[in-house]
Design a protein around this motif. Structure first.
Motif, mmCIF file in Angstrom:
data_model
loop_
_atom_site.group_PDB
_atom_site.id
_atom_site.type_symbol
_atom_site.label_atom_id
_atom_site.label_comp_id
_atom_site.label_asym_id
_atom_site.label_seq_id
_atom_site.Cartn_x
_atom_site.Cartn_y
_atom_site.Cartn_z
ATOM 1 N N GLY A 1 67.834 63.396 6.438
ATOM 2 C CA GLY A 1 67.049 63.888 7.814
ATOM 3 C C GLY A 1 66.515 62.908 8.234
ATOM 4 N N ILE A 2 65.109 63.498 9.207
ATOM 5 C CA ILE A 2 64.544 62.138 10.168
ATOM 6 C C ILE A 2 63.441 62.717 9.699
ATOM 7 C CG2 ILE A 2 64.220 62.390 12.717
ATOM 8 C CD1 ILE A 2 66.371 63.861 13.286
ATOM 9 N N VAL A 3 62.260 61.507 9.577
ATOM 10 C CA VAL A 3 60.772 61.519 9.728
ATOM 11 C C VAL A 3 60.670 60.452 10.789
ATOM 12 C CG1 VAL A 3 59.112 60.155 8.216
ATOM 13 C CG2 VAL A 3 60.811 61.637 7.636
ATOM 14 N N GLY A 4 59.736 61.062 11.612
ATOM 15 C CA GLY A 4 58.882 59.904 12.837
ATOM 16 C C GLY A 4 57.780 59.416 12.317
ATOM 17 N N GLN A 5 57.441 58.192 12.343
ATOM 18 C CA GLN A 5 56.019 58.147 12.092
ATOM 19 C C GLN A 5 54.994 56.964 13.068
ATOM 20 O OE1 GLN A 5 54.827 54.587 9.039
ATOM 21 N NE2 GLN A 5 55.567 56.555 8.124
ATOM 22 N N LEU A 6 54.054 57.347 13.388
ATOM 23 C CA LEU A 6 53.266 57.145 14.191
ATOM 24 C C LEU A 6 51.986 56.803 14.124
ATOM 25 C CD1 LEU A 6 52.733 56.734 17.914
ATOM 26 C CD2 LEU A 6 51.617 59.390 17.974
ATOM 27 N N HIS A 7 51.332 55.660 14.848
ATOM 28 C CA HIS A 7 50.206 54.524 14.015
ATOM 29 C C HIS A 7 49.403 55.234 15.191
ATOM 30 C CE1 HIS A 7 51.484 53.031 10.561
ATOM 31 N NE2 HIS A 7 52.727 53.216 10.578
ATOM 32 N N ILE A 8 48.310 55.641 15.110
ATOM 33 C CA ILE A 8 46.872 55.546 16.413
ATOM 34 C C ILE A 8 45.963 55.019 16.020
ATOM 35 C CG2 ILE A 8 45.893 57.990 17.483
ATOM 36 C CD1 ILE A 8 48.468 58.830 17.428
ATOM 37 N N SER A 9 45.381 54.335 16.072
ATOM 38 C CA SER A 9 44.749 53.294 15.196
ATOM 39 C C SER A 9 44.154 53.365 14.054
ATOM 40 C CB SER A 9 42.738 54.430 15.903
ATOM 41 O OG SER A 9 41.601 53.497 15.293
ATOM 42 N N ASP A 10 43.787 54.301 13.204
ATOM 43 C CA ASP A 10 44.029 53.698 11.833
ATOM 44 C C ASP A 10 44.429 55.027 11.062
ATOM 45 O OD1 ASP A 10 41.976 50.929 11.264
ATOM 46 O OD2 ASP A 10 40.366 52.538 11.187
ATOM 47 N N TRP A 11 45.129 55.843 11.967
ATOM 48 C CA TRP A 11 45.341 57.062 11.575
ATOM 49 C C TRP A 11 47.201 56.381 11.214
ATOM 50 C CZ3 TRP A 11 43.776 61.974 9.022
ATOM 51 C CH2 TRP A 11 42.597 62.028 9.613
ATOM 52 N N SER A 12 47.869 57.292 10.603
ATOM 53 C CA SER A 12 49.337 56.990 10.352
ATOM 54 C C SER A 12 49.473 58.695 10.476
ATOM 55 C CB SER A 12 49.609 56.637 8.889
ATOM 56 O OG SER A 12 51.102 57.174 9.505
ATOM 57 N N ILE A 13 50.713 59.836 11.259
ATOM 58 C CA ILE A 13 51.246 60.525 11.648
ATOM 59 C C ILE A 13 52.573 60.499 10.883
ATOM 60 C CG2 ILE A 13 50.803 62.304 12.681
ATOM 61 C CD1 ILE A 13 48.636 60.784 14.069
ATOM 62 N N ASP A 14 53.027 60.942 10.278
ATOM 63 C CA ASP A 14 54.651 61.639 9.599
ATOM 64 C C ASP A 14 54.845 63.288 10.522
ATOM 65 O OD1 ASP A 14 54.306 59.242 8.619
ATOM 66 O OD2 ASP A 14 55.488 59.712 7.252
ATOM 67 N N ALA A 15 55.913 63.161 10.907
ATOM 68 C CA ALA A 15 56.872 64.363 11.146
ATOM 69 C C ALA A 15 57.597 63.878 10.433
ATOM 70 C CB ALA A 15 57.088 64.174 13.155
ATOM 71 N N ILE A 16 57.718 65.565 10.399
ATOM 72 C CA ILE A 16 59.014 65.123 8.799
ATOM 73 C C ILE A 16 60.053 66.952 9.240
ATOM 74 C CG2 ILE A 16 59.910 66.151 6.730
ATOM 75 C CD1 ILE A 16 56.719 65.374 5.747
ATOM 76 N N ALA A 17 62.126 66.509 9.149
ATOM 77 C CA ALA A 17 62.404 67.383 9.229
ATOM 78 C C ALA A 17 63.469 66.877 8.071
ATOM 79 C CB ALA A 17 62.622 67.442 10.584
ATOM 80 N N VAL A 18 64.152 67.236 6.770
ATOM 81 C CA VAL A 18 64.151 66.944 6.177
ATOM 82 C C VAL A 18 65.345 67.776 5.232
ATOM 83 C CG1 VAL A 18 63.623 64.701 5.775
ATOM 84 C CG2 VAL A 18 62.663 66.758 4.450
ATOM 85 N N ALA A 19 66.623 67.638 5.101
ATOM 86 C CA ALA A 19 67.018 68.926 3.924
ATOM 87 C C ALA A 19 67.353 68.133 2.669
ATOM 88 C CB ALA A 19 68.103 69.295 4.494
#
Length: 419
Positions: free
Chosen positions: A146-164
């Motif tokens: 599937g797909i995982v998107g990762q975004l870094h904002i300042s010291d934070w890491s944010i993952d958006a997940i859509a997988v099987a």
């Protein structure tokens, strides 16, 4: 592809072709990195699942060979591939222990390292692996397509997940496929806070034909959680709280868990660490009442309570003190005791995958088992590690009253080589 020699040849050819992708890499980009893992393991289980002479027990030998290659073509384009051969001898052939030859990972990442999308087959590990883990203790690790998107904002890491979930086929080669009946999606954020590192997440899990105490039905479960982990002086901690809701067939879901690990490190010979793990997860109060209250750990690490991996984190509360010693930089010794009870007498006891290991059977007893375990890890060299584990689980009143109740003994020896 059952002949071991043919398997080894196919594995070698795939490894060479995987590494050959470096020929197309940007010469100014980061160099190609490769890694080889060889893991040999022998384990012995007596009276598996508290059942005398259980066919699931006995002696099992497993071998895992994995070769990986990671390439950075440009600062905006990266790729990674891992080929794996997982073989076993003895015991019952299982997708968690056997996979003749397949891709464990095969993905590309598009975008800078601060904001990218990863597409393809990949492994997911978050937090303490209470909900999402690789399950490294088994011979075949857990994978996703599937797909995982990762975004870094300042010291934070944010993952958006859509997988099987990847369904593993023990026989054959390169035939593992995504299972559309097992889908995971959501958002997972990690960053610093005044209480240590903080994880915040919201997950959605689709599980068709899921078996629970309320019966078999298609399940849609949401999990909202918060985790705090860190250390201050000699103290360290890892606390996590999760609430779940959704639907299991026509029944509503309302479940929860609280997991805590709190310990102290001492500046003395052998660098002792002592910790107390106290955990609780909800169970179902009444069958067929239109409400499923059993907590579901989704896709956790397999050795949730111990390396013997007998019990899973549903309808339980437990206390687990442990001691860890480091006689030298290359030695680590540990010992722990695990006391396990049921929360709700109307619900049963579950295994690590969430399967109903023992139904309630009309027993009102809550005490399930006492387990003790010991382990020793020795770094023979920078590349070679030897590990030995012994665990003993003594059944308590609930197991005695609901069926076979033989003590479980577990021994494991692992030799791992990485290069």
């Amino acid at each position: 592809m059952k002949d071991p020699e043919v398997t080894r040849l196919a594995f070698s050819v795939f490894a060479i072709s995987l590494c050959a992708t470096s020929a197309y890499a940007d010469p100014h980009a980061q160099a190609l990195s490769t890694e080889l893992e060889v893991r040999e393991r022998v384990q012995y289980v007596k009276n598996a699942e508290f059942i005398s002479d259980n066919e699931a027990g006995g002696t099992l030998w497993t071998q895992r060979l994995a070769v990986s290659a990671s390439v950075e073509f440009t600062s905006w384009l990266r790729a990674r591939g891992v080929a794996q051969s997982a073989l076993m001898s003895g015991g019952q052939r299982s997708p968690v222990d056997a996979n003749v030859l397949d891709a464990r990972e095969a993905y590309i990442e598009v975008g800078p390292e601060t904001a990218f999308v990863r597409v393809g087959r990949q492994e997911l590990t978050y937090g303490s692996q209470r909900l999402i883990g690789t399950r490294d203790g088994t011979n075949v690790r857990r994978g996703w397509d599937g797909i995982v998107g990762q975004l870094h904002i300042s010291d934070w890491s944010i993952d958006a997940i859509a997988v099987a979930l990847v369904d593993v086929k023990p026989e054959g080669a390169f035939n593992d496929r995504a299972n559309a009946d097992r889908v995971l999606a959501g958002v997972y954020a990690t960053g610093p806070a005044s209480v240590g590192d903080l994880d915040l997440y919201l997950l959605y899990a689709k599980s068709d034909d899921r078996q629970t105490i309320e019966g078999i039905a298609d399940q849609r479960r949401y999990s909202a959680g918060v985790r705090s982990a860190g250390e201050s002086g000699r103290m360290f901690w890892n606390w996590e709280a999760i609430y779940q809701w959704g639907r299991h067939g026509s029944a509503d879901i309302s479940a929860w868990t609280l997991a805590t690990n709190t310990g102290l490190k001492f500046n003395s010979p052998w660098s002792p660490e002592v910790m107390l793990s106290a955990n609780v997860a909800s169970g179902d109060g009444e069958a067929d009442d239109g409400l499923l209250e059993t907590f579901d750990a989704l896709y956790p690490r397999g050795n949730y309570f111990s390396d013997a991996a007998i019990l899973g984190p549903a309808n339980f509360y437990n206390l687990n003190p442990y001691l860890r010693l480091s006689p030298s930089d290359r030695w680590q010794l540990s010992a722990d005791v695990n006391l396990h009870w049921r929360v709700d007498a109307a619900d049963g006891v579950y295994g690590p995958p969430g399967n109903l290991l023992r139904p309630p059977g009309g027993s009102s007893a809550r005490f399930v088992a006492t387990a003790v375990s010991f382990s020793a890890v020795h770094e023979l060299s920078d590349a070679l590690q030897l590990e030995a584990i012994y665990a003993h689980s003594e059944p308590a009143r609930f197991i005695d009253e609901t069926g076979p109740s033989a003590p479980v003994d577990f021994v494991e020896l692992t030799l791992r080589y990485t290069l």
